[in-house]
Design a protein around this motif. Structure first.
Motif, PDB file in Angstrom:
ATOM      1  N   LYS A  90       0.812  -1.221   0.000  1.00  0.00           N
ATOM      2  CA  LYS A  90       0.000   0.000   0.000  1.00  0.00           C
ATOM      3  C   LYS A  90       0.844   1.269   0.000  1.00  0.00           C
ATOM      4  CE  LYS A  90      -4.474  -1.199   1.905  1.00  0.00           C
ATOM      5  NZ  LYS A  90      -5.474  -0.828   2.920  1.00  0.00           N
TER       6      LYS A  90
ATOM      7  N   LEU B  36      -3.790   2.248  14.061  1.00  0.00           N
ATOM      8  CA  LEU B  36      -4.819   1.669  13.185  1.00  0.00           C
ATOM      9  C   LEU B  36      -4.449   1.836  11.715  1.00  0.00           C
ATOM     10  CD1 LEU B  36      -7.994   2.886  15.075  1.00  0.00           C
ATOM     11  CD2 LEU B  36      -7.384   0.490  14.650  1.00  0.00           C
ATOM     12  N   THR B  37      -3.883   2.968  11.377  1.00  0.00           N
ATOM     13  CA  THR B  37      -3.459   3.212  10.000  1.00  0.00           C
ATOM     14  C   THR B  37      -2.328   2.263   9.607  1.00  0.00           C
ATOM     15  OG1 THR B  37      -4.148   5.514  10.189  1.00  0.00           O
ATOM     16  CG2 THR B  37      -2.626   4.973   8.395  1.00  0.00           C
TER      17      THR B  37
ATOM     18  N   TYR C 253      -1.854  -0.689  10.883  1.00  0.00           N
ATOM     19  CA  TYR C 253      -2.507  -1.988  10.717  1.00  0.00           C
ATOM     20  C   TYR C 253      -3.174  -2.083   9.351  1.00  0.00           C
ATOM     21  CZ  TYR C 253      -5.508  -5.990  11.113  1.00  0.00           C
ATOM     22  OH  TYR C 253      -6.119  -7.200  10.863  1.00  0.00           O
ATOM     23  N   ASP C 254      -3.905  -1.044   8.962  1.00  0.00           N
ATOM     24  CA  ASP C 254      -4.570  -1.045   7.670  1.00  0.00           C
ATOM     25  C   ASP C 254      -3.578  -1.243   6.531  1.00  0.00           C
ATOM     26  OD1 ASP C 254      -6.791  -0.629   5.801  1.00  0.00           O
ATOM     27  OD2 ASP C 254      -5.798   1.287   5.369  1.00  0.00           O
TER      28      ASP C 254
ATOM     29  N   LYS D  15      -2.104  -5.111   6.831  1.00  0.00           N
ATOM     30  CA  LYS D  15      -2.988  -6.280   6.955  1.00  0.00           C
ATOM     31  C   LYS D  15      -2.921  -7.212   5.747  1.00  0.00           C
ATOM     32  CE  LYS D  15      -7.135  -4.053   5.277  1.00  0.00           C
ATOM     33  NZ  LYS D  15      -7.980  -2.954   5.614  1.00  0.00           N
TER      34      LYS D  15
END
Length: 165
Positions: free
Chosen positions: A52, A125-126, A128-129, A132
């Motif tokens: 990403k 959280l970002t 992790y996103d 993932k």
């Protein structure tokens, strides 16, 4: 000190605390969140080599944005003019962790612990996103306030328990 919770009225209903009579002081808070994944994923994060893209700059901006919008997502928080927000990362490839640390500063009538927690949590959280796809079993752990300064309750630090005033 009043035994009643400050966010709860006598009838049990929630309300936003009245801070209009509180003193304006310099206030800071530092918080963390830890992302746990595999060592090779930590290497990809630090090299900017995730599918990403480069995760750290994206996570940093997400954390800063989250601190600025805390009052919009946590129902009883006040909107606070924030003077400084930093989001930094410390990796430990051997342990398979990235520690996200957020620092928030203001001069105001209420503290910025929630803003620092929001920044650290959202940055984690970002991350992790963004990882993932290569590690869906990654986890976010150890979210906590590390220290705070200013305000009626004084200064304290988890790293220096004797510093509480």
């Amino acid at each position: 000190m009043d035994d009643q919770l400050s966010h709860v009225r006598a009838d049990g209903s929630a309300h936003m605390v009245d801070v209009t009579e509180k003193a304006t002081t310099s206030r800071t808070s530092r918080a963390q969140a830890v992302v746990v994944t595999r060592s090779e994923v930590i290497e990809m994060i630090m090299a900017g080599g995730l599918p990403k893209g480069d995760a750290l700059p994206v996570a940093r901006v997400a954390g800063i944005m989250a601190a600025k919008k805390t009052w919009e997502t946590i129902p009883l928080c006040h909107p606070i003019p924030l003077g400084k927000i930093t989001v930094d990362f410390k990796s430990d490839t051997g342990a398979g962790t990235v520690r996200v640390e957020a620092l928030v500063k203001t001069t105001g009538v209420t503290g910025v612990e929630m803003e620092a927690l929001s920044a650290a949590s959202t940055a984690a959280l970002t991350l992790y996103d963004m990882i993932k796809a290569v590690d869906p079993r990654a986890a976010i752990t150890d979210i906590k306030v590390l220290e705070k300064t200013g305000g009626k309750s004084g200064d304290w630090s988890l790293e220096d328990p004797g510093a509480q005033s």
